[in-house]
Motif scaffolding. Structure first.
Motif, PDB file in Angstrom:
ATOM      1  N   LYS A 112       6.086   1.083  -4.709  1.00 55.33           N
ATOM      2  CA  LYS A 112       7.073   0.738  -3.684  1.00 55.33           C
ATOM      3  C   LYS A 112       6.403   0.101  -2.466  1.00 55.33           C
ATOM      4  CE  LYS A 112      10.412   4.310  -4.995  1.00 55.33           C
ATOM      5  NZ  LYS A 112      11.220   5.467  -4.534  1.00 55.33           N
ATOM      6  N   LEU A 113       7.086  -0.851  -1.879  1.00 56.15           N
ATOM      7  CA  LEU A 113       6.576  -1.505  -0.686  1.00 56.15           C
ATOM      8  C   LEU A 113       6.675  -0.552   0.503  1.00 56.15           C
ATOM      9  CD1 LEU A 113       5.563  -3.956   0.914  1.00 56.15           C
ATOM     10  CD2 LEU A 113       7.949  -4.725   1.067  1.00 56.15           C
ATOM     11  N   VAL A 114       5.562  -0.321   1.170  1.00 54.71           N
ATOM     12  CA  VAL A 114       5.527   0.566   2.334  1.00 54.71           C
ATOM     13  C   VAL A 114       5.204  -0.265   3.574  1.00 54.71           C
ATOM     14  CG1 VAL A 114       4.476   2.603   3.369  1.00 54.71           C
ATOM     15  CG2 VAL A 114       4.712   2.461   0.875  1.00 54.71           C
ATOM     16  N   PRO A 115       6.113  -0.362   4.528  1.00 54.49           N
ATOM     17  CA  PRO A 115       5.849  -1.134   5.746  1.00 54.49           C
ATOM     18  C   PRO A 115       4.710  -0.523   6.554  1.00 54.49           C
ATOM     19  CG  PRO A 115       8.201  -0.680   5.503  1.00 54.49           C
ATOM     20  CD  PRO A 115       7.487   0.166   4.497  1.00 54.49           C
ATOM     21  N   LYS A 116       3.977  -1.388   7.246  1.00 46.40           N
ATOM     22  CA  LYS A 116       2.864  -0.910   8.065  1.00 46.40           C
ATOM     23  C   LYS A 116       3.328   0.038   9.168  1.00 46.40           C
ATOM     24  CE  LYS A 116       1.278  -5.134   8.672  1.00 46.40           C
ATOM     25  NZ  LYS A 116       0.450  -6.276   9.157  1.00 46.40           N
ATOM     26  N   THR A 117       4.510  -0.212   9.702  1.00 45.16           N
ATOM     27  CA  THR A 117       5.016   0.666  10.763  1.00 45.16           C
ATOM     28  C   THR A 117       5.262   2.079  10.242  1.00 45.16           C
ATOM     29  OG1 THR A 117       7.245  -0.186  10.281  1.00 45.16           O
ATOM     30  CG2 THR A 117       6.057  -1.175  12.133  1.00 45.16           C
ATOM     31  N   ALA A 118       5.778   2.195   9.018  1.00 44.80           N
ATOM     32  CA  ALA A 118       6.024   3.514   8.426  1.00 44.80           C
ATOM     33  C   ALA A 118       4.707   4.245   8.177  1.00 44.80           C
ATOM     34  CB  ALA A 118       6.795   3.371   7.119  1.00 44.80           C
ATOM     35  N   LEU A 119       3.693   3.512   7.735  1.00 45.49           N
ATOM     36  CA  LEU A 119       2.378   4.109   7.521  1.00 45.49           C
ATOM     37  C   LEU A 119       1.803   4.628   8.824  1.00 45.49           C
ATOM     38  CD1 LEU A 119       0.724   1.503   5.117  1.00 45.49           C
ATOM     39  CD2 LEU A 119       1.330   3.861   4.554  1.00 45.49           C
TER      40      LEU A 119
END
Length: 223
Positions: free
Chosen positions: A167-174
């Motif tokens: 799944k694509l994980v946005p940098k902001t969420a990380l």
């Protein structure tokens, strides 16, 4: 893993925060109803420690608001020793556990681990993806059954991907999950690239069959 403590007693808040940070958790804090509501509305947590008596409102109202938002964050209600009504109401609203004051920090840690494990959608002892295994309880990574050493931030980052393979994980969420809620105010998220680079090298050196795929301008996938 990220924990929110909603507590208005300064000394207890400090003691819990220091203890849980030493146990490798990312800890966020709120000291009243308004700040607690803002936190739960804008961020997601692995566990929320929710005091009942708060300036400006009650922890029970915060729990109700959290569930009304459709959020499934694990919640432990913290209240006075004999507050049976608080316990019953909290559990009826979807709290995962109840902890009476005063309590030992070792008991607090055990309760947190239990509710996170119970509510985690990946209930297996190990998370597996191709020839890689991650053991959340022991914070241990195996590739081809050989252990690969990760530092705290590398582990937290990798865990976030392992429960979302492909799944694509946005940098902001990380950034929020690993570095805390204030990370979304950083001028740059280049520090994530550095951590991904380190993880890539360790995975490659250990002959892992997985790697991070960058999606320009958005984030990464574990493939």
């Amino acid at each position: 893993m990220k924990i929110l403590i909603v507590e208005d007693e300064p000394e207890l808040l400090k003691v819990m925060s220091v203890f849980l940070e030493r146990e490798q958790y990312v800890v966020e804090r709120a000291t009243d109803y308004a700040s607690g509501l803002s936190k739960i509305a804008n961020y997601t947590y692995d566990c929320i420690l929710l005091d009942v008596m708060l300036p400006g409102g009650s922890g029970i109202s915060l729990l109700r608001a959290l569930r009304d938002m459709g959020k499934l964050d694990s919640v432990i209600v913290v209240s006075a020793k004999d507050a049976v009504e608080d316990k019953v109401q909290g559990l009826e609203l979807g709290a995962d556990d109840y902890l009476a004051k005063p309590f030992h920090l070792s008991e607090l840690l055990a309760r947190i681990k239990t509710v996170i494990r119970r509510n985690n959608q990946h209930r297996e002892q190990a998370l597996e993806f191709k020839n890689v295994k991650l053991f959340p309880e022991d914070r241990k990574l195996l590739v081809n059954e050989l252990e690969v050493c990760l530092n705290r931030k590398e582990y937290d980052l990798f865990y976030y991907f392992m429960i979302r393979p492909g799944k694509l994980v946005p940098k902001t969420a990380l950034a929020e999950a690993v570095w805390g809620d204030s990370a979304d105010q950083a001028d740059s998220l280049d520090f994530i690239y550095s951590q991904i680079k380190n993880l890539r090298k360790k995975l490659k050196d250990s002959h892992a069959e997985i790697d991070f795929q960058a999606v320009y301008g958005i984030g990464y996938k574990l493939m």
